[in-house]
Design a protein around this motif. Structure first.
Motif, PDB file in Angstrom:
ATOM      1  N   SER A   9       0.849  -1.193   0.000  1.00 32.72           N
ATOM      2  CA  SER A   9       0.000   0.000   0.000  1.00 32.72           C
ATOM      3  C   SER A   9       0.886   1.246   0.000  1.00 32.72           C
ATOM      4  CB  SER A   9      -0.912  -0.003   1.232  1.00 32.72           C
ATOM      5  OG  SER A   9      -0.131  -0.082   2.405  1.00 32.72           O
ATOM      6  N   LEU A  10       0.318   2.341  -0.469  1.00 32.45           N
ATOM      7  CA  LEU A  10       1.046   3.602  -0.504  1.00 32.45           C
ATOM      8  C   LEU A  10       1.327   4.072   0.919  1.00 32.45           C
ATOM      9  CD1 LEU A  10      -1.013   5.454  -3.257  1.00 32.45           C
ATOM     10  CD2 LEU A  10       1.221   4.397  -3.523  1.00 32.45           C
ATOM     11  N   GLN A  55       5.497   9.193  -4.635  1.00 38.21           N
ATOM     12  CA  GLN A  55       5.554   8.008  -5.484  1.00 38.21           C
ATOM     13  C   GLN A  55       6.107   8.382  -6.856  1.00 38.21           C
ATOM     14  OE1 GLN A  55       2.225   8.520  -3.933  1.00 38.21           O
ATOM     15  NE2 GLN A  55       3.169   7.448  -2.224  1.00 38.21           N
ATOM     16  N   PHE A  56       6.734   7.408  -7.479  1.00 40.91           N
ATOM     17  CA  PHE A  56       7.302   7.579  -8.804  1.00 40.91           C
ATOM     18  C   PHE A  56       6.820   6.445  -9.691  1.00 40.91           C
ATOM     19  CE2 PHE A  56      10.215   9.323  -5.695  1.00 40.91           C
ATOM     20  CZ  PHE A  56      10.407  10.601  -6.175  1.00 40.91           C
ATOM     21  N   ARG A  57       6.874   6.679 -10.989  1.00 43.31           N
ATOM     22  CA  ARG A  57       6.445   5.687 -11.979  1.00 43.31           C
ATOM     23  C   ARG A  57       7.552   5.555 -13.014  1.00 43.31           C
ATOM     24  NH1 ARG A  57       1.282   4.239 -13.418  1.00 43.31           N
ATOM     25  NH2 ARG A  57       0.480   5.929 -12.164  1.00 43.31           N
ATOM     26  N   VAL A  98       5.295   1.348 -10.019  1.00 44.57           N
ATOM     27  CA  VAL A  98       5.045   2.516  -9.174  1.00 44.57           C
ATOM     28  C   VAL A  98       5.781   2.210  -7.877  1.00 44.57           C
ATOM     29  CG1 VAL A  98       3.322   3.874  -7.946  1.00 44.57           C
ATOM     30  CG2 VAL A  98       2.828   3.025 -10.244  1.00 44.57           C
ATOM     31  N   PHE A  99       6.625   3.138  -7.451  1.00 44.76           N
ATOM     32  CA  PHE A  99       7.469   2.867  -6.294  1.00 44.76           C
ATOM     33  C   PHE A  99       7.676   4.117  -5.458  1.00 44.76           C
ATOM     34  CE2 PHE A  99      10.237   4.239  -9.684  1.00 44.76           C
ATOM     35  CZ  PHE A  99      11.231   4.986  -9.076  1.00 44.76           C
ATOM     36  N   ALA A 107       8.642  -1.113  -3.749  1.00 45.91           N
ATOM     37  CA  ALA A 107       7.678  -1.325  -4.823  1.00 45.91           C
ATOM     38  C   ALA A 107       6.265  -1.239  -4.269  1.00 45.91           C
ATOM     39  CB  ALA A 107       7.900  -2.688  -5.472  1.00 45.91           C
ATOM     40  N   VAL A 108       5.388  -0.547  -5.004  1.00 50.99           N
ATOM     41  CA  VAL A 108       3.993  -0.408  -4.601  1.00 50.99           C
ATOM     42  C   VAL A 108       3.093  -1.180  -5.569  1.00 50.99           C
ATOM     43  CG1 VAL A 108       2.099   1.221  -4.259  1.00 50.99           C
ATOM     44  CG2 VAL A 108       4.409   1.833  -3.526  1.00 50.99           C
TER      45      VAL A 108
END
Length: 162
Positions: free
Chosen positions: A46-47, A53-55, A112-113, A91-92
């Motif tokens: 979970s966030l 957050q980055f993609r 998304v991390f 890692a998300v």
């Protein structure tokens, strides 16, 4: 002479590198947004509230590039990005293309991390995070092969994430 140039060109076309990845804010549009083949999504964690957050999205240049290579590049580039910030990757969410990789469905991966500051506790936590991701990937392969039912998959996934 012609034959050697042709073989270099053919090798580059068949086993070409992936399109250079760009790391953008997690709120940016997914690289899969306009794709006909949406791939599969796997939520890993979970966030973290208040954490940026980055993609990162990467696509193979051809259908002959292995998906595993694209995934490795994404992981490596995300790790380098966070390392540059003095942090570690968390890692998300993953999204990956689903074979067959034909008709424009090139191997693609998106992560998304978050970049978490490195502390002694974080160093000890990094190995279990990687282990958990490996377990989730193995579990998904078992589901896809038919060895697990959806209910068994959901149950085992919940155990790993908790």
């Amino acid at each position: 002479m012609f034959r050697s140039w042709f073989s270099v060109f053919a090798a580059a076309a068949l086993f070409g590198c992936a399109v250079s990845p760009v790391i953008s804010p997690g709120s940016s549009e997914s690289g899969f947004a306009d794709a006909v083949f949406k791939g599969e999504e796997l939520e890993v964690a979970s966030l973290t509230p208040g954490m940026e957050q980055f993609r990162i999205f990467e696509q193979g240049a051809t259908g002959f590039v292995p998906l595993s290579g694209v995934v490795e590049d994404v992981e490596h580039n995300a790790a380098k990005f966070c390392e540059h910030k003095g942090s570690v990757v968390r890692a998300v969410k993953w999204r990956r293309s689903v074979p067959p990789h034909i008709l424009g469905n090139f191997p693609r991966a998106e992560l998304v991390f978050e970049c978490h500051p490195v502390k002694a506790a974080d160093r000890a936590e990094t190995a279990p995070q990687q282990d958990r991701l490996t377990q989730l990937e193995r579990l998904k392969k078992l589901l896809d092969s038919g060895a697990l039912t959806q209910q068994e998959y959901d149950s085992e996934k919940a155990k790993i994430l908790n």
